[in-house]
Scaffold this active site. Sequence first.
Site, PDB file in Angstrom:
ATOM      1  N   TYR A 237       0.897  -1.151   0.000  1.00 25.01           N
ATOM      2  CA  TYR A 237       0.000   0.000   0.000  1.00 25.01           C
ATOM      3  C   TYR A 237       0.934   1.198   0.000  1.00 25.01           C
ATOM      4  O   TYR A 237       1.781   1.313   0.897  1.00 25.01           O
ATOM      5  CB  TYR A 237      -0.862   0.014   1.266  1.00 25.01           C
ATOM      6  CG  TYR A 237      -2.120  -0.813   1.182  1.00 25.01           C
ATOM      7  CD1 TYR A 237      -2.485  -1.660   2.228  1.00 25.01           C
ATOM      8  CD2 TYR A 237      -2.976  -0.742   0.089  1.00 25.01           C
ATOM      9  CE1 TYR A 237      -3.661  -2.410   2.187  1.00 25.01           C
ATOM     10  CE2 TYR A 237      -4.150  -1.499   0.037  1.00 25.01           C
ATOM     11  CZ  TYR A 237      -4.478  -2.323   1.085  1.00 25.01           C
ATOM     12  OH  TYR A 237      -5.623  -3.058   1.031  1.00 25.01           O
ATOM     13  N   ASP A 265      -6.137  -0.716  -6.324  1.00 27.03           N
ATOM     14  CA  ASP A 265      -7.612  -0.613  -6.305  1.00 27.03           C
ATOM     15  C   ASP A 265      -8.117  -0.076  -4.969  1.00 27.03           C
ATOM     16  O   ASP A 265      -9.304  -0.185  -4.674  1.00 27.03           O
ATOM     17  CB  ASP A 265      -8.235  -1.997  -6.587  1.00 27.03           C
ATOM     18  CG  ASP A 265      -7.822  -3.030  -5.534  1.00 27.03           C
ATOM     19  OD1 ASP A 265      -8.171  -4.206  -5.686  1.00 27.03           O
ATOM     20  OD2 ASP A 265      -7.151  -2.649  -4.548  1.00 27.03           O
ATOM     21  N   HIS A 354     -10.128  -7.073  -5.182  1.00 30.27           N
ATOM     22  CA  HIS A 354      -9.779  -7.046  -3.748  1.00 30.27           C
ATOM     23  C   HIS A 354     -10.701  -7.964  -2.937  1.00 30.27           C
ATOM     24  O   HIS A 354     -11.069  -7.659  -1.801  1.00 30.27           O
ATOM     25  CB  HIS A 354      -9.922  -5.601  -3.249  1.00 30.27           C
ATOM     26  CG  HIS A 354      -8.942  -5.171  -2.210  1.00 30.27           C
ATOM     27  ND1 HIS A 354      -7.844  -4.390  -2.464  1.00 30.27           N
ATOM     28  CD2 HIS A 354      -8.929  -5.391  -0.874  1.00 30.27           C
ATOM     29  CE1 HIS A 354      -7.203  -4.130  -1.320  1.00 30.27           C
ATOM     30  NE2 HIS A 354      -7.841  -4.734  -0.347  1.00 30.27           N
TER      31      HIS A 354
HETATM   32  C1  LIG Z   1      -9.856 -11.425   2.699  1.00 26.58           C
HETATM   33  C2  LIG Z   1      -8.951 -10.242   2.736  1.00 26.58           C
HETATM   34  C3  LIG Z   1      -8.461  -9.724   1.540  1.00 26.58           C
HETATM   35  C4  LIG Z   1      -7.591  -8.628   1.554  1.00 26.58           C
HETATM   36  C5  LIG Z   1      -7.225  -8.049   2.792  1.00 26.58           C
HETATM   37  C6  LIG Z   1      -7.694  -8.563   4.002  1.00 26.58           C
HETATM   38  C7  LIG Z   1      -8.559  -9.659   3.968  1.00 26.58           C
HETATM   39  C8  LIG Z   1      -9.070 -10.210   5.265  1.00 26.58           C
HETATM   40  N1  LIG Z   1      -6.436  -6.900   2.769  1.00 26.58           N
HETATM   41  S1  LIG Z   1      -7.178  -5.536   3.355  1.00 26.58           S
HETATM   42  O1  LIG Z   1      -7.559  -5.749   4.718  1.00 26.58           O
HETATM   43  O2  LIG Z   1      -6.343  -4.407   3.224  1.00 26.58           O
HETATM   44  O3  LIG Z   1      -8.357  -5.391   2.466  1.00 26.58           O
HETATM   45  C9  LIG Z   1      -5.594  -6.724   1.715  1.00 26.58           C
HETATM   46  C10 LIG Z   1      -4.381  -5.971   1.815  1.00 26.58           C
HETATM   47  O4  LIG Z   1      -3.909  -5.637   2.903  1.00 26.58           O
HETATM   48  N2  LIG Z   1      -3.753  -5.657   0.641  1.00 26.58           N
HETATM   49  C11 LIG Z   1      -4.207  -6.095  -0.590  1.00 26.58           C
HETATM   50  O5  LIG Z   1      -3.603  -5.791  -1.616  1.00 26.58           O
HETATM   51  N3  LIG Z   1      -5.313  -6.892  -0.684  1.00 26.58           N
HETATM   52  C12 LIG Z   1      -5.973  -7.244   0.434  1.00 26.58           C
HETATM   53  N4  LIG Z   1      -7.014  -8.129   0.368  1.00 26.58           N
HETATM   54  C13 LIG Z   1      -7.436  -8.656  -0.961  1.00 26.58           C
HETATM   55  C14 LIG Z   1      -6.689  -9.963  -1.285  1.00 26.58           C
HETATM   56  O6  LIG Z   1      -5.339  -9.703  -1.602  1.00 26.58           O
HETATM   57  C15 LIG Z   1      -7.318 -10.664  -2.489  1.00 26.58           C
HETATM   58  O7  LIG Z   1      -7.475  -9.722  -3.538  1.00 26.58           O
HETATM   59  C16 LIG Z   1      -8.653 -11.297  -2.128  1.00 26.58           C
HETATM   60  O8  LIG Z   1      -8.614 -11.840  -0.832  1.00 26.58           O
HETATM   61  C17 LIG Z   1      -8.964 -12.419  -3.105  1.00 26.58           C
HETATM   62  O9  LIG Z   1     -10.244 -12.913  -2.844  1.00 26.58           O
HETATM   63  P1  LIG Z   1     -10.530 -14.233  -1.956  1.00 26.58           P
HETATM   64  O10 LIG Z   1     -10.384 -13.797  -0.545  1.00 26.58           O
HETATM   65  O11 LIG Z   1     -11.936 -14.568  -2.336  1.00 26.58           O
HETATM   66  O12 LIG Z   1      -9.557 -15.305  -2.346  1.00 26.58           O
END
Ligand SMILES: Cc1cc2c(cc1C)[n+](S(=O)(=O)[O-])c1c(=O)[nH]c(=O)nc-1n2C[C@H](O)[C@H](O)[C@H](O)COP(=O)(O)O
Length: 491
Positions: A237, A265, A354
Amino acid sequence: MSLLTGVDVAKHNKADDCWVIVHGRAYNVTEFLPEHPGGSKIILKYAGKDATEEFEPIHPPDTLEKYLDKSKHLGPVDMTTVVTEKAEESPEERERMKRIQEMPLLEQCYNLLDFEAVARRVMKKTAWGYYSSAADDEITLRENHSAFHRIWFRPRILIDVEKVDFSTTMLGTPCSIPFYVTATALGKLGHAEGEVVLTRSAHQHNVIQMIPTLASCAFDEIVDAAGPGQVQWLQLYVNKDRAITQRIVQHAEKRGCKGLFITVDAPQLGRREKDMRMKFTDEGSNVQGGQATDTSQGAARAISTFIDPSLSWADIPWFQSITKMPIVLKGVQRVEDVVKAVEAGVQGVVLSNHGGRQLEFARSAVEVLAETMPVLRERGLENKIEIYVDGGIRRATDILKALCLGAKGVGIGRPFLYAMSAYGQDGVDRAMQLLKDEMEMGMRLIGARNVGELNPGMLDARGLFNHASPPSDSLAYAVYDPLVNPSQRLA
Ligand SMILES: Cc1cc2c(cc1C)[n+](S(=O)(=O)[O-])c1c(=O)[nH]c(=O)nc-1n2C[C@H](O)[C@H](O)[C@H](O)COP(=O)(O)O
């Protein structure tokens, strides 16, 4: 210097004089209160007390070292003198403990969705809320998986598939199977050890791990937990303070990361209402009385105020100047931007929304993939960039469909979090092994001996683009139905 006692610390329990204990050391956070991204309220709840339990899942251990002025570090506390109020076990917590006693044996989990079902029953509400949450009515979350159900196979027969090999390379590094553990923040919400559990399983299965910026574990802890030769990538990020970003990127390269995945995104983290609701309950009624504090935005909003919404294509050359790591844009959602990524000279993109946690009604990655590959082939660009997809991958058939359409590999998030939260490393190991077993069978049944033989001709994807109706919005009825009593809403 004599040790501080619990009584010494307890005297400093006000907004204008606030000390907390974390990992056995006291800190004066009075001046830091207004700057805390999660708001002051969550710290004041622990003013004069031991805040370790609340601090641990959300912050890497070196946070205070890095961000709190040394003059505020008050030194070690004699923890035998600290009275920690054991949170009186709530009826809900007792109920959860009972469900943990009764949970299915690990061997009774036969696919990735089984882990989700178990995790939902045994995880703490805040952890389940954060991991499972997606934006608004969670329609894109559901679309991510259901889009795969609009693609059918056209298998080949009478191919000698005695030996199948689904190993591949990603960004030039070999891996045993075309999926990687994608970046998901706050691993310690689900398991006390956090992301290092995923690291160990990834090593065991020769699977690549993408290390999140917002990991609960410190970055170096995760890299140190890697086995010999294990490949890790950094998910970034971008910080408003570019000097911090440069330091993080160059440190990751020095520690051996083999790819920089810039998340594009999330100029602002999405509205994940299950996560937000958990913060409401944690904060109790006065927050619902309308004095919403930062934490009412949920963990996500609280930990992401540093993200730079001004990030643009103009920044790509700067990234290319500060690192030699291959650069991949994570969160690309239409073919025009894939073409721009090729022109910008990056090595890859992750087609992703995401996990449905950002823009509601963003299309599934697999649909964007099916839009993208014909255009790249038409322009002779398909070998200029590696295309990854993530979101809703729950079966090896999903992986096979993505590869047939032209993806290099897929990222998987929630399933490994659920497996870890419910069963620890054994759970993640089993989840990865189940996918490998499914993959071997799938390759045989569609008549492919290696990933190079997977091609669009093995699919009938004509139905992919027609959204007869968005995935049934079951959530809305559950959440907004006035008859549903409030406590059930949070189930
Ligand atoms: C489930 C989950 C996803 C997060 C995630 C945290 C969780 C609990 N976090 S977030 O808190 O900021 O949204 C990140 C993250 O740190 N950075 C990122 O690039 N994607 C983040 N993602 C998105 C992740 O990298 C994938 O794009 C997404 O999880 C794929 O979908 P599935 O969970 O259905 O496999």
